[in-house]
Design a protein around this motif. Structure first.
Motif, PDB file in Angstrom:
ATOM      1  N   GLN A 196      -5.968   4.651  13.765  1.00 59.00           N
ATOM      2  CA  GLN A 196      -6.297   5.175  12.451  1.00 59.00           C
ATOM      3  C   GLN A 196      -5.182   4.952  11.425  1.00 59.00           C
ATOM      4  O   GLN A 196      -5.458   4.679  10.254  1.00 59.00           O
ATOM      5  N   LEU A 197      -3.932   5.055  11.855  1.00 51.71           N
ATOM      6  CA  LEU A 197      -2.835   5.078  10.884  1.00 51.71           C
ATOM      7  C   LEU A 197      -2.006   3.806  10.820  1.00 51.71           C
ATOM      8  O   LEU A 197      -1.095   3.721   9.989  1.00 51.71           O
ATOM      9  N   THR A 198      -2.291   2.821  11.643  1.00 50.35           N
ATOM     10  CA  THR A 198      -1.567   1.554  11.518  1.00 50.35           C
ATOM     11  C   THR A 198      -1.721   0.947  10.124  1.00 50.35           C
ATOM     12  O   THR A 198      -0.727   0.476   9.550  1.00 50.35           O
ATOM     13  N   PRO A 199      -2.914   0.934   9.514  1.00 51.18           N
ATOM     14  CA  PRO A 199      -3.018   0.385   8.155  1.00 51.18           C
ATOM     15  C   PRO A 199      -2.132   1.121   7.154  1.00 51.18           C
ATOM     16  O   PRO A 199      -1.525   0.501   6.275  1.00 51.18           O
ATOM     17  N   GLU A 200      -2.043   2.436   7.299  1.00 51.56           N
ATOM     18  CA  GLU A 200      -1.233   3.232   6.380  1.00 51.56           C
ATOM     19  C   GLU A 200       0.261   2.946   6.578  1.00 51.56           C
ATOM     20  O   GLU A 200       1.029   2.860   5.612  1.00 51.56           O
ATOM     21  N   ALA A 201       0.660   2.790   7.842  1.00 57.14           N
ATOM     22  CA  ALA A 201       2.055   2.471   8.127  1.00 57.14           C
ATOM     23  C   ALA A 201       2.447   1.136   7.508  1.00 57.14           C
ATOM     24  O   ALA A 201       3.517   0.997   6.897  1.00 57.14           O
ATOM     25  N   LEU A 202       1.574   0.147   7.626  1.00 53.94           N
ATOM     26  CA  LEU A 202       1.863  -1.173   7.056  1.00 53.94           C
ATOM     27  C   LEU A 202       1.883  -1.122   5.531  1.00 53.94           C
ATOM     28  O   LEU A 202       2.673  -1.818   4.890  1.00 53.94           O
ATOM     29  N   GLN A 203       1.024  -0.312   4.955  1.00 52.85           N
ATOM     30  CA  GLN A 203       1.012  -0.159   3.497  1.00 52.85           C
ATOM     31  C   GLN A 203       2.343   0.390   3.002  1.00 52.85           C
ATOM     32  O   GLN A 203       2.844  -0.020   1.945  1.00 52.85           O
ATOM     33  N   TYR A 204       2.935   1.300   3.757  1.00 50.35           N
ATOM     34  CA  TYR A 204       4.211   1.894   3.360  1.00 50.35           C
ATOM     35  C   TYR A 204       5.389   0.958   3.632  1.00 50.35           C
ATOM     36  O   TYR A 204       6.309   0.856   2.815  1.00 50.35           O
ATOM     37  N   LEU A 205       5.353   0.267   4.763  1.00 49.30           N
ATOM     38  CA  LEU A 205       6.482  -0.562   5.164  1.00 49.30           C
ATOM     39  C   LEU A 205       6.444  -1.958   4.557  1.00 49.30           C
ATOM     40  O   LEU A 205       7.501  -2.560   4.329  1.00 49.30           O
ATOM     41  N   LEU A 206       5.251  -2.479   4.310  1.00 52.19           N
ATOM     42  CA  LEU A 206       5.094  -3.831   3.761  1.00 52.19           C
ATOM     43  C   LEU A 206       4.183  -3.782   2.533  1.00 52.19           C
ATOM     44  O   LEU A 206       3.110  -4.373   2.514  1.00 52.19           O
ATOM     45  N   PRO A 207       4.589  -3.075   1.499  1.00 48.54           N
ATOM     46  CA  PRO A 207       3.704  -2.886   0.338  1.00 48.54           C
ATOM     47  C   PRO A 207       3.529  -4.173  -0.457  1.00 48.54           C
ATOM     48  O   PRO A 207       4.450  -4.994  -0.530  1.00 48.54           O
ATOM     49  N   PRO A 208       2.383  -4.366  -1.057  1.00 52.67           N
ATOM     50  CA  PRO A 208       2.173  -5.540  -1.903  1.00 52.67           C
ATOM     51  C   PRO A 208       2.913  -5.384  -3.231  1.00 52.67           C
ATOM     52  O   PRO A 208       3.300  -4.280  -3.620  1.00 52.67           O
ATOM     53  N   ALA A 209       3.088  -6.495  -3.931  1.00 54.69           N
ATOM     54  CA  ALA A 209       3.770  -6.452  -5.227  1.00 54.69           C
ATOM     55  C   ALA A 209       3.000  -5.595  -6.219  1.00 54.69           C
ATOM     56  O   ALA A 209       3.584  -4.855  -7.009  1.00 54.69           O
ATOM     57  N   GLU A 210       1.687  -5.692  -6.176  1.00 56.94           N
ATOM     58  CA  GLU A 210       0.821  -4.868  -7.011  1.00 56.94           C
ATOM     59  C   GLU A 210       0.053  -3.910  -6.128  1.00 56.94           C
ATOM     60  O   GLU A 210      -0.522  -4.323  -5.120  1.00 56.94           O
ATOM     61  N   PRO A 211       0.048  -2.622  -6.448  1.00 58.34           N
ATOM     62  CA  PRO A 211      -0.667  -1.664  -5.604  1.00 58.34           C
ATOM     63  C   PRO A 211      -2.159  -1.968  -5.566  1.00 58.34           C
ATOM     64  O   PRO A 211      -2.725  -2.482  -6.543  1.00 58.34           O
ATOM     65  N   PRO A 212      -2.834  -1.685  -4.458  1.00 58.97           N
ATOM     66  CA  PRO A 212      -4.268  -1.947  -4.368  1.00 58.97           C
ATOM     67  C   PRO A 212      -5.053  -1.075  -5.338  1.00 58.97           C
ATOM     68  O   PRO A 212      -4.584  -0.018  -5.769  1.00 58.97           O
ATOM     69  N   ALA A 213      -6.230  -1.546  -5.675  1.00 60.38           N
ATOM     70  CA  ALA A 213      -7.083  -0.812  -6.611  1.00 60.38           C
ATOM     71  C   ALA A 213      -7.391   0.587  -6.075  1.00 60.38           C
ATOM     72  O   ALA A 213      -7.652   0.768  -4.883  1.00 60.38           O
ATOM     73  N   ALA A 214      -7.352   1.569  -6.964  1.00 58.14           N
ATOM     74  CA  ALA A 214      -7.599   2.952  -6.555  1.00 58.14           C
ATOM     75  C   ALA A 214      -8.986   3.120  -5.955  1.00 58.14           C
ATOM     76  O   ALA A 214      -9.201   3.977  -5.089  1.00 58.14           O
ATOM     77  N   ALA A 215      -9.924   2.288  -6.402  1.00 59.39           N
ATOM     78  CA  ALA A 215     -11.296   2.395  -5.904  1.00 59.39           C
ATOM     79  C   ALA A 215     -11.401   2.111  -4.412  1.00 59.39           C
ATOM     80  O   ALA A 215     -12.358   2.549  -3.760  1.00 59.39           O
TER      81      ALA A 215
END
Length: 347
Positions: free
Chosen positions: A318-337
């Motif tokens: 469940q939380l691997t995607p969230e961990a990667l979002q925090y550790l390897l964030p994109p230059a532009e944040p993903p759309a809030a939608a």
């Protein structure tokens, strides 16, 4: 004559072919029963009614054969529908057998490259080092999440390096003086050697072989998560970011969290730490709260996610995607939608 449907075509003459295979099975079952009944009367001198049970058993055989006959028929039909179809292996990466001097034995390291790697020869990538990264461990699950996160812009593309483990309590936990643990796990306590292996052998191999951009993060769960926490505390410069999902902080009577405050200093600065805790450890939260408090006290970058709705068995997926979002964030944040919100506890 051909019947067309979206995505395939089917020759109706194959229906007769399939039916003939099915019918052949019925005929074969009947013939086998009749032959066995004749042999019964001839060899054992039985009357016809004494051998009638053989025919009944032949019917049972036919019934048992039907699923297999249908499988054979449909397989043959599939090859007929797709004439000339060939098979080839699906290659997702490379596997290295390293004769490790640090460990004194051969070890496996797996590498999965981003889908754009071959198409962008001038591009360089961060590296995600995955503890418990064997093909039969967490490699496939995490490599898939890395690819999906990049597709949706939730996290960046990364080279995934799966470091396989063998004796996890030997490789992933530090020394203990607990007699009960030593009796049950006599090899436990060599995490420093496993860290030597990563520092001196794995990372140099990856950096000289692949187009890395100098940034590396590490991820692990359970005992692998404990190893991640221990590395964050004792040798934080080894990686640029740390992800520990439900680490086994209870190990050795919570010794690691008890020592955390003494290890944390300026070396952890600018190294994001993602810590996720599931239901079981939240029911006895002393160790995780101790670690969180020591990290926050120094003002270090921390995302702690406390999920009483998830168990030790479900939190990793469940939380691997969230961990990667925090550790390897994109230059532009993903759309809030998209709903890719980090659920870090309030600080």
């Amino acid at each position: 004559m051909e019947i067309y449907r979206p995505g395939y075509k089917f020759n109706v003459f194959l229906l007769g072919y399939i039916f003939n295979i099915y019918l052949a099975g019925i005929v074969a079952g009947n013939a086998a029963a009749q032959v066995e009944a004749a042999r019964c009367r001839r060899d054992r001198g039985r009357a016809r009614n004494e051998c009638s049970g053989i025919c009944a058993s032949g019917a049972a055989i036919r019934q048992a054969m039907m699923p297999r006959l249908w499988e054979i028929a449909l397989t043959a039909a599939a090859w007929a529908v797709l004439p000339g179809a060939t098979q080839s292996p699906i290659e997702i990466g490379k596997s290295y057998d390293i004769p490790s001097q640090a460990l004194g034995e051969h070890r496996i390291v797996n590498v999965v490259l981003p889908s754009s790697y071959a198409k962008a020869p001038d591009r360089r990538y961060p590296v995600l080092y995955l503890i418990d990264g064997g093909i039969d461990q967490d490699l496939l699950h995490v490599a898939g999440v890395v690819q999906l996160g990049a597709m949706w812009g939730r996290s960046v593309e990364a080279i995934v390096v799966g470091i396989a483990t063998e004796d996890r309590r030997k490789e992933l936990v530090g020394p203990t003086r607990d007699p009960e643990l030593l009796k049950r796990y006599p090899t436990a306590g060599a995490s420093a050697r496993f860290r030597d292996f990563i520092r001196a052998e794995v990372k140099p191999l990856i950096e000289r072989t692949y187009r890395t951009n100098g940034r590396s993060v590490v991820l692990g769960e359970s005992l692998a998560g404990l190893f991640v926490v221990e590395t964050y505390l004792t040798e934080p410069t080894l990686f640029d970011g740390y992800g520990a999902i439900d680490p086994s902080l209870w190990w050795d009577r919570e010794a690691l969290s008890l020592a955390a405050a003494g290890w944390i200093d300026k070396r952890q600065k600018s190294r994001p730490f993602f810590l996720a805790i599931a239901k079981e450890q939240l029911e006895e939260p002393a160790a995780s709260q101790r670690l969180i408090a020591a990290t926050r006290q120094q003002g270090l970058p921390l995302c702690d996610v406390q999920r009483p709705d998830l168990t030790h068995a479900t939190i990793y997926q469940q939380l691997t995607p969230e961990a990667l979002q925090y550790l390897l964030p994109p230059a532009e944040p993903p759309a809030a939608a998209f709903g890719f919100d980090l659920q870090c506890s309030d600080q």
